[in-house]
Enzyme design. Structure first.
Site, mmCIF file in Angstrom:
data_model
loop_
_atom_site.group_PDB
_atom_site.id
_atom_site.type_symbol
_atom_site.label_atom_id
_atom_site.label_comp_id
_atom_site.label_asym_id
_atom_site.label_seq_id
_atom_site.Cartn_x
_atom_site.Cartn_y
_atom_site.Cartn_z
ATOM 1 N N CYS A 223 -6.263 26.635 19.437
ATOM 2 C CA CYS A 223 -6.790 26.306 18.088
ATOM 3 C C CYS A 223 -6.286 24.987 17.365
ATOM 4 C CB CYS A 223 -6.946 27.361 17.138
ATOM 5 S SG CYS A 223 -7.567 27.144 15.611
ATOM 6 N N THR B 13 -5.145 24.716 14.651
ATOM 7 C CA THR B 13 -4.007 25.262 13.801
ATOM 8 C C THR B 13 -2.821 25.398 14.723
ATOM 9 O OG1 THR B 13 -5.193 26.662 12.418
ATOM 10 C CG2 THR B 13 -3.229 27.118 12.400
ATOM 11 N N HIS C 141 -1.299 22.096 15.076
ATOM 12 C CA HIS C 141 -0.524 21.848 13.789
ATOM 13 C C HIS C 141 0.853 22.166 14.062
ATOM 14 C CE1 HIS C 141 -3.330 19.872 11.425
ATOM 15 N NE2 HIS C 141 -4.439 21.144 11.568
ATOM 16 N N CYS D 70 -4.506 42.865 2.566
ATOM 17 C CA CYS D 70 -3.719 43.919 1.710
ATOM 18 C C CYS D 70 -4.644 45.047 1.493
ATOM 19 C CB CYS D 70 -3.182 43.325 0.344
ATOM 20 S SG CYS D 70 -4.317 42.986 -0.837
ATOM 21 N N CYS E 109 -6.016 44.221 -3.488
ATOM 22 C CA CYS E 109 -6.121 43.067 -4.422
ATOM 23 C C CYS E 109 -7.656 43.116 -4.949
ATOM 24 C CB CYS E 109 -5.734 41.781 -3.922
ATOM 25 S SG CYS E 109 -6.888 41.201 -2.728
ATOM 26 N N CYS F 97 -9.974 42.133 -2.290
ATOM 27 C CA CYS F 97 -10.270 43.081 -1.158
ATOM 28 C C CYS F 97 -11.295 43.973 -1.601
ATOM 29 C CB CYS F 97 -9.168 43.699 -0.651
ATOM 30 S SG CYS F 97 -7.965 42.534 0.429
ATOM 31 N N CYS G 142 -8.659 37.482 0.430
ATOM 32 C CA CYS G 142 -7.444 38.113 -0.092
ATOM 33 C C CYS G 142 -6.370 37.317 -0.429
ATOM 34 C CB CYS G 142 -7.057 39.270 0.981
ATOM 35 S SG CYS G 142 -5.443 40.075 0.700
ATOM 36 N N ARG H 99 -16.064 14.002 22.619
ATOM 37 C CA ARG H 99 -16.574 15.406 21.943
ATOM 38 C C ARG H 99 -17.875 15.106 21.365
ATOM 39 N NH1 ARG H 99 -10.842 17.289 19.287
ATOM 40 N NH2 ARG H 99 -10.443 18.527 20.980
ATOM 41 N N LEU I 66 -14.369 23.208 5.428
ATOM 42 C CA LEU I 66 -13.827 24.065 6.416
ATOM 43 C C LEU I 66 -12.347 23.345 6.536
ATOM 44 C CD1 LEU I 66 -13.273 26.867 7.613
ATOM 45 C CD2 LEU I 66 -14.096 25.460 10.108
ATOM 46 N N SER I 67 -12.463 22.061 6.628
ATOM 47 C CA SER I 67 -11.091 21.090 7.027
ATOM 48 C C SER I 67 -10.034 21.491 6.123
ATOM 49 C CB SER I 67 -11.384 19.805 7.178
ATOM 50 O OG SER I 67 -12.029 19.316 5.816
#
Length: 347
Positions: free
Chosen positions: A42, A44, A47, A97, A100, A103, A111, A204, A266-267
């Site tokens: 991904c 992430t 990163h 969790c 909260c 949730c 959350c 792409r 989303l970025s």
């Protein structure tokens, strides 16, 4: 289960990762041990691998990273009844969790105490991963391992696109990384009249076309705002799905959306972004949405249904299959933008 396994470990506070032999995780009474069959890389993970500013502030090496996978249940805890050994599963990667206000009101995807598998806990770039049974999604046994492994990021695309109505509307997807490319396919399946893909990477953009983009725009070779204006009779697009995180591209996204339109983001920009709030948001009367994760588990049901029906075919997006030991090549491909989705296979 006792013993050792191979895993890709973020071993230090710096660039790269290492293949190491680590202990097979031991499960608790409410957890499940999964034999990983396919795990995909991904953005992430990139990163974390490159050790950018965000990862420096968030992750704490050494640990096993990775969060997108599919696998087979190998062992279940004493209190687990939802899955059994032999079941095929993927996982919702947000550990919430359950207590909260978010949730408790059906909004667990936001959350306030969320932890992310492979970011805040040990992940799935390994032969085995242990997770709470409550986070598992059971897959049909005829769903290929590689396709099953990218349901989690596909959920991000589905959540972003379907956060509002798209049927009969023009949709611009800014940023054609793997999730952006999946967003193209989702928008097309959801009945968008036009799906316009924008990026700086020709490779792409071709993948986006294969996933159903009706128009592709190389933003480095032409003025994207002029192209959008021409394609929409001067009106601008109805929906913008922002997947790039680049300040210039984000500003263009707010300028290309039509009055009363929607911008879903989303970025994750790594620096503050300057937006003309007065002219591009307030006077336009647009809706701006921050998108995080997937709705638990509404989005998973949507993903599963889109794949089962064949309305979204993600196979053109999966461009590379590599052994787990070849993870460095996979990350190089991702960093260079010369791939769609890279899937690693531990076995």
């Amino acid at each position: 289960m006792n013993g050792k396994m191979k895993a890709v470990v973020k071993h230090h506070e710096g660039y790269g990762a290492q293949l190491q032999e680590v202990d097979i995780p031991q499960i608790k009474e409410d957890e499940v041990l999964i034999k990983v069959k396919a795990t995909s890389i991904c953005g992430t993970d990139v990163h974390i691998y490159t050790w950018d500013q965000w990862s420096q502030s968030r992750v704490k090496p050494p640990y096993v990273f990775g969060h997108e996978f599919s696998g087979e249940v190998a062992e279940v805890g004493s209190k687990v009844t939802s899955v059994a050994p032999g079941d095929h599963v993927s996982a919702e990667t947000h550990l919430v969790c359950g207590q909260c206000p978010q949730c408790l009101t059906g909004n667990a995807h936001i959350c306030k105490d969320t932890k992310i598998i492979g970011v805040d806990t040990n992940g799935c770039f390994a032969e085995y991963v242990a997770l709470p049974a409550s986070n598992l999604w059971k897959n049909p046994k005829d769903l290929p391992w590689d396709v099953a492994s990218i349901q989690e990021p596909m959920g991000n695309a589905v959540h972003t696109v379907l956060a509002g109505d798209v049927a009969g509307k023009s949709v611009a997807v800014i940023g054609c990384g793997p999730i952006g490319i999946m967003a193209v396919g989702v928008a097309k399946a959801a009945g968008a009249s036009q799906v316009i893909a924008l990026d700086l990477n020709s490779y792409r953009l071709e993948l986006a076309k294969a996933m159903g983009a009706t128009i592709t725009i190389h933003s480095g070779e032409t003025n994207p705002l002029e192209k959008i204006k021409d394609a929409t009779d001067g009106n601008g697009v109805d929906v913008v799905c922002e997947m790039s995180g680049h300040p210039v591209a984000m500003d263009q996204g707010f300028k290309m959306v039509t009055n009363g339109g929607r911008v879903s983001i989303l970025s994750l920009p790594v620096q503050p972004v300057q937006i003309d709030v007065t002219n591009d948001i307030v006077f336009k009367g647009i809706t701006v949405q921050g998108i995080t994760g997937r709705k638990m588990y509404e989005t998973w049901q949507q993903v599963s249904s889109l794949l089962k029906s064949g309305q979204v075919n993600v196979e053109p997006l999966i461009t590379h299959h590599l052994k787990l030991e070849e993870f460095e090549r996979g990350f190089d491909l991702m960093i260079q933008g010369k791939c769609g989705k890279v899937v690693l296979h531990p076995y």
